[in-house]
Write a protein that holds these residues in place. Structure first.
Motif, PDB file in Angstrom:
ATOM      1  N   ALA A  28     -11.492 109.000 188.284  1.00 40.37           N
ATOM      2  CA  ALA A  28     -12.735 108.921 189.060  1.00 40.37           C
ATOM      3  C   ALA A  28     -12.422 108.804 190.553  1.00 40.37           C
ATOM      4  N   LEU A  29     -11.394 108.010 190.906  1.00 37.64           N
ATOM      5  CA  LEU A  29     -10.970 107.899 192.311  1.00 37.64           C
ATOM      6  C   LEU A  29     -10.499 109.252 192.834  1.00 37.64           C
ATOM      7  N   GLY A  36      -8.592 117.258 201.251  1.00 36.49           N
ATOM      8  CA  GLY A  36      -7.356 117.013 201.983  1.00 36.49           C
ATOM      9  C   GLY A  36      -6.576 115.815 201.481  1.00 36.49           C
ATOM     10  N   SER A  37      -7.188 115.018 200.624  1.00 36.44           N
ATOM     11  CA  SER A  37      -6.510 113.857 200.046  1.00 36.44           C
ATOM     12  C   SER A  37      -5.527 114.324 198.982  1.00 36.44           C
ATOM     13  N   ILE A  38      -4.376 113.688 198.921  1.00 36.40           N
ATOM     14  CA  ILE A  38      -3.395 114.003 197.868  1.00 36.40           C
ATOM     15  C   ILE A  38      -3.969 113.640 196.498  1.00 36.40           C
ATOM     16  N   LEU A  39      -4.849 112.656 196.452  1.00 33.94           N
ATOM     17  CA  LEU A  39      -5.462 112.264 195.179  1.00 33.94           C
ATOM     18  C   LEU A  39      -6.271 113.405 194.570  1.00 33.94           C
ATOM     19  N   SER A  72      -5.569  97.467 187.907  1.00 32.59           N
ATOM     20  CA  SER A  72      -4.233  97.465 187.290  1.00 32.59           C
ATOM     21  C   SER A  72      -3.665  98.877 187.159  1.00 32.59           C
ATOM     22  N   THR A  73      -4.502  99.868 186.917  1.00 31.76           N
ATOM     23  CA  THR A  73      -4.011 101.242 186.817  1.00 31.76           C
ATOM     24  C   THR A  73      -3.447 101.702 188.154  1.00 31.76           C
ATOM     25  N   VAL A  74      -4.169 101.458 189.218  1.00 36.03           N
ATOM     26  CA  VAL A  74      -3.708 101.852 190.559  1.00 36.03           C
ATOM     27  C   VAL A  74      -2.403 101.136 190.882  1.00 36.03           C
ATOM     28  N   ARG A  75      -2.315  99.849 190.587  1.00 42.14           N
ATOM     29  CA  ARG A  75      -1.078  99.102 190.850  1.00 42.14           C
ATOM     30  C   ARG A  75       0.092  99.650 190.039  1.00 42.14           C
ATOM     31  N   LYS A  76      -0.158 100.016 188.771  1.00 38.93           N
ATOM     32  CA  LYS A  76       0.905 100.612 187.944  1.00 38.93           C
ATOM     33  C   LYS A  76       1.359 101.945 188.525  1.00 38.93           C
ATOM     34  N   LEU A  77       0.423 102.741 189.013  1.00 38.24           N
ATOM     35  CA  LEU A  77       0.777 104.046 189.562  1.00 38.24           C
ATOM     36  C   LEU A  77       1.520 103.921 190.886  1.00 38.24           C
TER      37      LEU A  77
END
Length: 99
Positions: A28-29, A36-39, A72-77
């Motif tokens: 979703a993020l 232009g975002s790498i995401l 927690s997902t973002v921190r793991k990534l």
């Protein structure tokens, strides 16, 4: 099926594995990220691979997220990306083809 993410070495040997949470908050993020975002490059349905240079940008973008979006997902990534950078490797996102 949640997104699966592998840390790969220089020869694409898999060194670690993590995955998206069931609510797909990371995807979703990515889908809401500005042009232009790498995401925005992370695909829900296909595979995506980031090299060391792209991972530097990836980590910087994730670290700029507001605290309430760094779950927690973002921190793991972030940790997986930092491991890949330190190993001069890659982060490989395995998407799920549409049914």
């Amino acid at each position: 099926m949640p997104l699966v993410v592998y840390v790969e070495d220089q020869n694409h040997g898999r060194m670690a594995k993590t995955h998206e949470d069931r609510r797909e908050t990371f995807l979703a993020l990515c889908e809401a990220a500005p042009d232009g975002s790498i995401l925005r490059a992370v695909s829900r349905y296909g595979d995506t691979m980031f090299n060391e240079n792209q991972l530097e940008r990836f980590v910087a973008e994730l670290n700029r997220l507001p605290e309430d979006r760094r779950n927690s997902t973002v921190r793991k990534l972030v940790a997986a990306a930092e491991f890949a950078i330190a190993s001069h490797g890659y982060l490989f996102f395995v998407g799920t083809p549409p049914v």
